[in-house]
Design a protein around this motif. Structure first.
Motif, PDB file in Angstrom:
ATOM      1  N   TYR A  19     -13.671   2.369   3.349  1.00  0.00           N
ATOM      2  CA  TYR A  19     -12.232   2.217   3.130  1.00  0.00           C
ATOM      3  C   TYR A  19     -11.446   2.087   4.436  1.00  0.00           C
ATOM      4  O   TYR A  19     -10.237   1.935   4.427  1.00  0.00           O
ATOM      5  CB  TYR A  19     -11.716   3.402   2.312  1.00  0.00           C
ATOM      6  CG  TYR A  19     -10.391   3.133   1.657  1.00  0.00           C
ATOM      7  CD1 TYR A  19     -10.264   2.170   0.660  1.00  0.00           C
ATOM      8  CD2 TYR A  19      -9.251   3.822   2.041  1.00  0.00           C
ATOM      9  CE1 TYR A  19      -9.041   1.906   0.064  1.00  0.00           C
ATOM     10  CE2 TYR A  19      -8.028   3.574   1.450  1.00  0.00           C
ATOM     11  CZ  TYR A  19      -7.927   2.608   0.465  1.00  0.00           C
ATOM     12  OH  TYR A  19      -6.713   2.349  -0.112  1.00  0.00           O
ATOM     13  N   ALA A  30     -15.170   8.223   4.485  1.00  0.00           N
ATOM     14  CA  ALA A  30     -14.982   7.016   3.667  1.00  0.00           C
ATOM     15  C   ALA A  30     -15.069   5.759   4.528  1.00  0.00           C
ATOM     16  O   ALA A  30     -14.087   5.043   4.692  1.00  0.00           O
ATOM     17  CB  ALA A  30     -13.638   7.084   2.950  1.00  0.00           C
ATOM     18  N   SER A  34      -8.501  10.060   4.467  1.00  0.00           N
ATOM     19  CA  SER A  34      -9.675   9.218   4.209  1.00  0.00           C
ATOM     20  C   SER A  34      -9.411   8.316   3.003  1.00  0.00           C
ATOM     21  O   SER A  34     -10.334   7.844   2.370  1.00  0.00           O
ATOM     22  CB  SER A  34     -10.914  10.086   3.968  1.00  0.00           C
ATOM     23  OG  SER A  34     -10.700  10.942   2.867  1.00  0.00           O
ATOM     24  N   SER A  35      -8.120   8.126   2.716  1.00  0.00           N
ATOM     25  CA  SER A  35      -7.719   7.244   1.620  1.00  0.00           C
ATOM     26  C   SER A  35      -6.413   6.550   2.015  1.00  0.00           C
ATOM     27  O   SER A  35      -5.905   6.757   3.111  1.00  0.00           O
ATOM     28  CB  SER A  35      -7.512   8.044   0.336  1.00  0.00           C
ATOM     29  OG  SER A  35      -6.348   8.838   0.436  1.00  0.00           O
ATOM     30  N   GLY A  36      -5.861   5.816   1.099  1.00  0.00           N
ATOM     31  CA  GLY A  36      -4.618   5.107   1.376  1.00  0.00           C
ATOM     32  C   GLY A  36      -3.390   5.988   1.307  1.00  0.00           C
ATOM     33  O   GLY A  36      -2.336   5.629   1.831  1.00  0.00           O
ATOM     34  N   TYR A  37      -3.477   7.172   0.691  1.00  0.00           N
ATOM     35  CA  TYR A  37      -2.304   8.032   0.517  1.00  0.00           C
ATOM     36  C   TYR A  37      -1.671   8.408   1.855  1.00  0.00           C
ATOM     37  O   TYR A  37      -0.496   8.172   2.090  1.00  0.00           O
ATOM     38  CB  TYR A  37      -2.675   9.296  -0.275  1.00  0.00           C
ATOM     39  CG  TYR A  37      -1.491  10.210  -0.485  1.00  0.00           C
ATOM     40  CD1 TYR A  37      -0.678  10.055  -1.589  1.00  0.00           C
ATOM     41  CD2 TYR A  37      -1.191  11.208   0.431  1.00  0.00           C
ATOM     42  CE1 TYR A  37       0.424  10.881  -1.779  1.00  0.00           C
ATOM     43  CE2 TYR A  37      -0.093  12.024   0.257  1.00  0.00           C
ATOM     44  CZ  TYR A  37       0.713  11.857  -0.848  1.00  0.00           C
ATOM     45  OH  TYR A  37       1.810  12.675  -1.020  1.00  0.00           O
ATOM     46  N   ALA A  60      -7.408   1.071   4.676  1.00  0.00           N
ATOM     47  CA  ALA A  60      -6.452   2.115   5.042  1.00  0.00           C
ATOM     48  C   ALA A  60      -5.640   1.702   6.272  1.00  0.00           C
ATOM     49  O   ALA A  60      -4.412   1.890   6.306  1.00  0.00           O
ATOM     50  CB  ALA A  60      -7.171   3.433   5.297  1.00  0.00           C
TER      51      ALA A  60
END
Length: 157
Positions: free
Chosen positions: A108, A105, A83-86, A112
């Motif tokens: 985002y 998210a 749920s993030s760019g990682y 992403a």
């Protein structure tokens, strides 16, 4: 253990099993402590743990001492969840499919997916990006009933 469990499923249902992995611990601190898990395990070490799992699902190497049985050689497809760019960037770097948890998210989502697509490197698994999006959806016979059903999740928050 994960390689053996998913290897068993793949053996029983060939070609119908995917394994989705995320780096979130999946539990609260008290539960993790009760299970005697380090609060940072699986977060900071996620890339290394992912590579280890992938090795248990791949063909065995001659020097490999620990093997997952069943599991070794099943090549269960792995999706990275996030749920993030990682996870988007890690999936892109490794050429793996990516599933974005927009229910956590939603703001985002497009960033992403852009990170994933812009940084994607072809691999033995995929020649181009392959993404999935998880969204919260209410379905009912009418808008009024869908709105009513949605109040359960709203009350939870």
């Amino acid at each position: 253990m994960i390689a053996e469990q998913f290897g068993t499923l793949e053996t029983l249902y060939p070609g119908r099993i995917d394994l989705g992995l995320g780096r979130a611990p999946g539990s609260d601190g008290a539960t993790m402590q009760a299970m005697r898990r380090n609060a940072h395990a699986g977060v900071d070490d996620f890339p290394q743990l992912l590579n280890e799992l992938r090795s248990y699902l791949a063909d065995a190497e001659p020097q490999q001492r620990v093997k997952a049985v069943p599991g070794q050689g099943t090549h269960v497809p792995i999706w990275l969840l996030g749920s993030s760019g990682y996870s988007a960037q890690l999936a892109a770097k490794l050429g793996l499919p990516f599933a974005f948890a927009a229910q956590f998210a939603p703001g985002y989502l497009f960033e992403a997916l852009r990170l994933y697509r812009d940084n994607f490197r072809p691999s033995e698994h995929l020649d181009k990006p392959h993404a999935m999006v998880g969204l919260p959806v209410m379905a009912a016979e009418s808008d009024a009933m869908a709105n009513y059903l949605a109040t359960t999740a709203q009350q939870k928050f």
